[in-house]
Write an enzyme that holds these catalytic residues in place. Structure first.
Site, PDB file in Angstrom:
ATOM      1  N   CYS A 126      18.800  34.289  52.002  1.00 30.55           N
ATOM      2  CA  CYS A 126      17.447  34.730  51.709  1.00 30.55           C
ATOM      3  C   CYS A 126      17.509  35.821  50.648  1.00 30.55           C
ATOM      4  O   CYS A 126      18.556  36.377  50.363  1.00 30.55           O
ATOM      5  CB  CYS A 126      16.773  35.266  52.963  1.00 30.55           C
ATOM      6  SG  CYS A 126      16.827  34.131  54.363  1.00 30.55           S
TER       7      CYS A 126
ATOM      8  N   ARG B   8      19.215  31.519  45.354  1.00 32.47           N
ATOM      9  CA  ARG B   8      19.854  31.782  46.634  1.00 32.47           C
ATOM     10  C   ARG B   8      19.396  30.808  47.713  1.00 32.47           C
ATOM     11  O   ARG B   8      19.986  30.741  48.786  1.00 32.47           O
ATOM     12  CB  ARG B   8      19.555  33.213  47.081  1.00 32.47           C
ATOM     13  CG  ARG B   8      20.186  34.265  46.195  1.00 32.47           C
ATOM     14  CD  ARG B   8      19.726  35.657  46.587  1.00 32.47           C
ATOM     15  NE  ARG B   8      20.232  36.025  47.877  1.00 32.47           N
ATOM     16  CZ  ARG B   8      21.362  36.689  48.098  1.00 32.47           C
ATOM     17  NH1 ARG B   8      22.101  37.063  47.081  1.00 32.47           N
ATOM     18  NH2 ARG B   8      21.748  37.004  49.311  1.00 32.47           N
TER      19      ARG B   8
ATOM     20  N   TRP C  21      15.141  31.464  53.783  1.00 31.97           N
ATOM     21  CA  TRP C  21      15.884  30.219  54.020  1.00 31.97           C
ATOM     22  C   TRP C  21      15.919  30.048  55.533  1.00 31.97           C
ATOM     23  O   TRP C  21      16.523  30.852  56.239  1.00 31.97           O
ATOM     24  CB  TRP C  21      17.293  30.329  53.434  1.00 31.97           C
ATOM     25  CG  TRP C  21      18.079  29.058  53.434  1.00 31.97           C
ATOM     26  CD1 TRP C  21      18.061  28.064  52.498  1.00 31.97           C
ATOM     27  CD2 TRP C  21      19.053  28.653  54.416  1.00 31.97           C
ATOM     28  NE1 TRP C  21      18.952  27.077  52.838  1.00 31.97           N
ATOM     29  CE2 TRP C  21      19.566  27.405  54.004  1.00 31.97           C
ATOM     30  CE3 TRP C  21      19.528  29.219  55.600  1.00 31.97           C
ATOM     31  CZ2 TRP C  21      20.540  26.730  54.732  1.00 31.97           C
ATOM     32  CZ3 TRP C  21      20.491  28.534  56.326  1.00 31.97           C
ATOM     33  CH2 TRP C  21      20.985  27.311  55.882  1.00 31.97           C
TER      34      TRP C  21
ATOM     35  N   ASN D 177      17.253  39.616  56.066  1.00 25.52           N
ATOM     36  CA  ASN D 177      18.259  38.567  55.900  1.00 25.52           C
ATOM     37  C   ASN D 177      19.248  38.681  57.054  1.00 25.52           C
ATOM     38  O   ASN D 177      19.582  39.786  57.475  1.00 25.52           O
ATOM     39  CB  ASN D 177      19.024  38.733  54.589  1.00 25.52           C
ATOM     40  CG  ASN D 177      18.161  38.528  53.379  1.00 25.52           C
ATOM     41  OD1 ASN D 177      17.035  38.057  53.474  1.00 25.52           O
ATOM     42  ND2 ASN D 177      18.683  38.892  52.213  1.00 25.52           N
ATOM     43  N   GLY D 178      19.747  37.562  57.523  1.00 24.71           N
ATOM     44  CA  GLY D 178      20.722  37.579  58.606  1.00 24.71           C
ATOM     45  C   GLY D 178      20.174  36.898  59.847  1.00 24.71           C
ATOM     46  O   GLY D 178      19.145  36.216  59.805  1.00 24.71           O
TER      47      GLY D 178
ATOM     48  N   GLU E 123      36.404  18.202  45.818  1.00 19.39           N
ATOM     49  CA  GLU E 123      35.441  18.994  45.054  1.00 19.39           C
ATOM     50  C   GLU E 123      34.464  18.084  44.302  1.00 19.39           C
ATOM     51  O   GLU E 123      33.269  18.387  44.201  1.00 19.39           O
ATOM     52  CB  GLU E 123      36.191  19.907  44.072  1.00 19.39           C
ATOM     53  CG  GLU E 123      35.317  20.600  43.037  1.00 19.39           C
ATOM     54  CD  GLU E 123      34.219  21.461  43.642  1.00 19.39           C
ATOM     55  OE1 GLU E 123      33.265  21.789  42.909  1.00 19.39           O
ATOM     56  OE2 GLU E 123      34.289  21.818  44.834  1.00 19.39           O
TER      57      GLU E 123
ATOM     58  N   LYS F 180      30.377  18.258  44.784  1.00 22.52           N
ATOM     59  CA  LYS F 180      29.409  18.446  43.699  1.00 22.52           C
ATOM     60  C   LYS F 180      28.388  17.316  43.688  1.00 22.52           C
ATOM     61  O   LYS F 180      27.184  17.548  43.516  1.00 22.52           O
ATOM     62  CB  LYS F 180      30.135  18.481  42.351  1.00 22.52           C
ATOM     63  CG  LYS F 180      30.792  19.786  42.020  1.00 22.52           C
ATOM     64  CD  LYS F 180      29.771  20.863  41.694  1.00 22.52           C
ATOM     65  CE  LYS F 180      30.460  22.174  41.418  1.00 22.52           C
ATOM     66  NZ  LYS F 180      31.113  22.748  42.612  1.00 22.52           N
TER      67      LYS F 180
ATOM     68  N   GLU G   7      25.873  17.515  46.691  1.00 22.46           N
ATOM     69  CA  GLU G   7      24.989  18.667  46.824  1.00 22.46           C
ATOM     70  C   GLU G   7      23.893  18.707  45.774  1.00 22.46           C
ATOM     71  O   GLU G   7      22.843  19.320  46.023  1.00 22.46           O
ATOM     72  CB  GLU G   7      25.780  19.977  46.829  1.00 22.46           C
ATOM     73  CG  GLU G   7      26.474  20.369  45.554  1.00 22.46           C
ATOM     74  CD  GLU G   7      27.291  21.647  45.714  1.00 22.46           C
ATOM     75  OE1 GLU G   7      27.107  22.360  46.720  1.00 22.46           O
ATOM     76  OE2 GLU G   7      28.112  21.938  44.834  1.00 22.46           O
TER      77      GLU G   7
ATOM     78  N   HIS H 288      43.971   2.624  55.624  1.00 22.18           N
ATOM     79  CA  HIS H 288      43.948   2.982  57.036  1.00 22.18           C
ATOM     80  C   HIS H 288      42.513   3.137  57.557  1.00 22.18           C
ATOM     81  O   HIS H 288      42.286   3.821  58.557  1.00 22.18           O
ATOM     82  CB  HIS H 288      44.737   4.270  57.272  1.00 22.18           C
ATOM     83  CG  HIS H 288      46.187   4.144  56.955  1.00 22.18           C
ATOM     84  ND1 HIS H 288      47.040   3.353  57.687  1.00 22.18           N
ATOM     85  CD2 HIS H 288      46.936   4.689  55.950  1.00 22.18           C
ATOM     86  CE1 HIS H 288      48.256   3.425  57.166  1.00 22.18           C
ATOM     87  NE2 HIS H 288      48.216   4.228  56.109  1.00 22.18           N
TER      88      HIS H 288
ATOM     89  N   LYS I 178      23.004  29.826  47.321  1.00 22.16           N
ATOM     90  CA  LYS I 178      24.133  30.280  46.522  1.00 22.16           C
ATOM     91  C   LYS I 178      25.057  31.193  47.313  1.00 22.16           C
ATOM     92  O   LYS I 178      26.265  31.050  47.280  1.00 22.16           O
ATOM     93  CB  LYS I 178      23.609  31.019  45.284  1.00 22.16           C
ATOM     94  CG  LYS I 178      24.712  31.511  44.339  1.00 22.16           C
ATOM     95  CD  LYS I 178      25.477  30.347  43.761  1.00 22.16           C
ATOM     96  CE  LYS I 178      26.548  30.795  42.781  1.00 22.16           C
ATOM     97  NZ  LYS I 178      27.372  29.666  42.326  1.00 22.16           N
TER      98      LYS I 178
END
Length: 609
Positions: free
Chosen positions: A2, A27, A76, A102-103, A483, A487, A490, A506, A604
């Site tokens: 947030c 963010r 958020w 925030n938190g 990676e 990318k 997301e 397998h 972020k």
């Protein structure tokens, strides 16, 4: 995750707060709100909040919303859905107190039940609302004391800012596990959860430590411990160009930051390579040669992309220094009651330096007597301050949620670390010089890959039309594949999985079909023939193929779309193989019309568990 912005001074607060909130959109958030203190007691505290973007809040803000003291927030969601009621700021029943937070308050359910038993009607689903009521109930003489009393009842993490109608000359802020920065201006003060919100107004900044409370007035700030004894914190100048927080001519920050990678790579290497002795000099590492030789193991901790580049780094350290090394998701580390060994070097990796899972892992290591260094991009961040030493990445501010230039510099930071560890141990001077020569060529080689954006974009459009994809690689190539899948998923919102190429037979081969493309990482190395053999298995089952490889690799008659990248030394090849995967994800998301810098549900800086 947030965003918090607060202002007190001689200007109107709301426009400055809204501007700052806009700069924190990267963010991640689902609603926004602002509270201002006006001139009269009857209308002293006014609150406006709305689900959606900051621009939606701005459009709906009352025309008369004046006040020179205010706080704002982008949320958020953690407790309750994204709607107007759950948006911050939250107030008490009378509307005298406003809080942004925030938190996560871990004992929020208990506190909500206690407040309800006392006849207080809570209107939101959030954990934050309890803070406003706790502060309002306090009978302490000062706002600082009321906030401290409320926080003494709280378990969890917080970065918060509070305004109160009875104390219109101040903002009180507090931190525990969620970052807060105080900005010092001329007859004005600011507070924010991220430097991006402050940098256009001041470069004088003070970082609050966990457990600290601070009072902001127009004339300055004072910091305290939880018992309100002074901590005498001071502000320092930050060396950041405000223009680096602007996208400029680029259509997104991600595009800008990808193209900045050659320059960023040069910065992280500058002054750290010793060509005479074939080694690296990392002044931030508090270890002499004797201590370095005593290291028996290296454990790397990171989350998301930092975890995957940590796997690349572990491979570098094992190859060059011949020290057993591995990477682990920091979010899982402390919950398995890890064995902390005195001869293990722990490395925490984070772009922001505020990633809560990684920060808590560092604290667990220290609690058990271990030694931890950091690879972080943000000077003065929590992880940087918590670690004994480390390597600053010098990538410059990274705004896009999807990390590009910071990830590249993380890899180069690991290369420098591996080189220094290796030369103290058994890496020869000739091998050291070989690697330094390759490192010096990397910025230009990265630029060569970026110049092929249009060609890569054509391939990306084909991949964007698939609902599901595989990314495959072996040994050095597997973290690259992980990676690449990260990318792609997301920012394009397509399902993407990464597998070791050797593991296809397998299980995953059952899913290969004409509708499921595979992106294969095939460097020229000791496993090229086996990788090419796996490509034949995919092609035989009708699976479309994109192959990221080197110019001298012979793929035979395999039908595929091929992307060649310049060769480096084999230990450094992974980063050059990663660059086209950034462009593939970016151009796929662009083709699909997504908001590239602000992917849905993501943030972020992840500052909650």
């Amino acid at each position: 995750m947030c965003g918090i912005v607060g202002y007190i001074g001689t200007q109107q607060a709301a426009p400055l707060i809204l501007e700052g909130l806009t700069r924190l959109e990267h963010r991640g958030y689902d609603s926004a709100g602002v509270a201002v203190l006006g001139g009269s007691k009857e209308s002293a505290l006014r609150v406006a909040k709305k689900a959606g973007r900051v621009r939606d809040l701005t459009d709906d803000l009352p025309k008369r919303f004046s006040g020179k003291v205010g706080i704002g927030h982008t949320r958020w969601a953690t407790h309750g859905p994204a709607n107007d009621v759950n948006a911050h700021p939250h107030t008490d029943t009378k509307g005298d107190v406003a809080v942004v937070h925030n938190g996560i308050i871990d004992n929020a359910s208990t506190l909500r039940a206690q407040l309800a038993e006392d006849g207080i009607d809570l209107t939101s689903d959030t954990d934050t609302e309890v803070l406003a009521h706790l502060i309002a109930r306090s009978t302490a003489e000062t706002l600082e004391a009321r906030v401290a009393e409320a926080l003494s009842a709280v378990d969890g993490t917080y970065g918060l800012a509070v305004v109160h109608a009875d104390f219109p000359d101040r903002i009180v802020v507090a931190r525990n596990g969620s970052p807060l920065l105080i900005g010092v201006g001329e007859k004005e003060m600011l507070v924010a959860s991220d430097l991006a919100a402050l940098i256009r107004h001041t470069t004088m900044v003070a970082h609050l430590e966990d457990g600290e409370i601070a009072t902001l007035t127009a004339g300055g700030f004072t910091t305290y411990r939880a018992d309100l004894t002074s901590t005498h914190r001071t502000a320092t100048e930050v060396d950041v160009d405000p223009a680096t927080y602007e996208a400029g001519e680029h259509e997104s920050f991600m595009h800008k930051e990808m193209l900045e990678q050659p320059d960023a790579a040069e910065r992280v290497l500058r002054g750290r390579l010793d060509e005479r002795f074939g080694t690296a000099h990392l002044g931030g590492l508090p270890m002499d040669a004797r201590e370095t030789r005593a290291i028996k193991r290296v454990k790397i901790l990171g989350c998301g992309s930092a975890y995957y580049v940590g796997q690349m780094g572990a491979s570098l350290i094992e190859e060059l220094a011949r020290i057993p090394a591995d990477a682990e998701a920091a979010s899982e580390f402390r919950y398995r009651n890890p064995v902390i060994e005195p001869d293990t070097l722990y490395v925490a990796v984070s772009q922001s330096g505020e990633t809560i899972d990684t920060l808590l892992a560092v604290q667990e290591i220290h609690r058990k007597g271990g030694r931890c260094i950091g690879l972080v991009n943000v000077v003065g961040s929590a992880i940087a301050r918590e670690c004994e030493g480390g390597i600053y990445l010098h990538a410059g501010p990274e705004v896009a949620v999807a990390s590009t230039k910071a990830l590249t510099n993380m890899f180069l930071g690991f290369a420098l670390l591996a080189l220094q560890l290796g030369r103290v141990r058994d890496l020869s001077i000739s091998d050291g010089k070989r690697l330094i020569a390759a490192l010096l060529e990397l910025p230009e080689q990265i630029g060569q890959v970026l110049e092929r954006e249009e060609e890569i974009g054509e391939i990306a459009q084909v991949l964007a039309d698939a609902e599901s994809l595989f990314f495959v690689g072996r040994v050095r190539g597997f973290p690259v594949a992980r990676e690449g899948a990260q990318k792609f998923k997301e920012i394009s919102y397509r399902h993407a999985e990464a597998y070791q190429t050797s593991e296809l037979k397998h299980g995953p081969l059952a899913l290969i079909s004409g509708d499921v493309p595979s992106v294969a990482i095939v460097p020229q190395d000791e496993l090229t023939d086996r990788n090419v053999g796996a490509l034949h298995e995919i092609a035989a089952r009708g699976g479309p193929l994109v192959v990221i490889t080197h110019p001298d690799v012979d793929l035979g008659e395999i039908e595929c779309r091929r992307l060649d990248v310049p060769r480096s030394e084999r230990e450094l090849d992974p980063i050059l193989l990663t660059i086209p995967l950034q462009l593939l994800a970016y151009r796929a998301a662009l083709h699909l019309g997504h908001d590239i810098d602000k992917p849905r549900n993501l943030a972020k800086s992840v500052t909650v568990e």
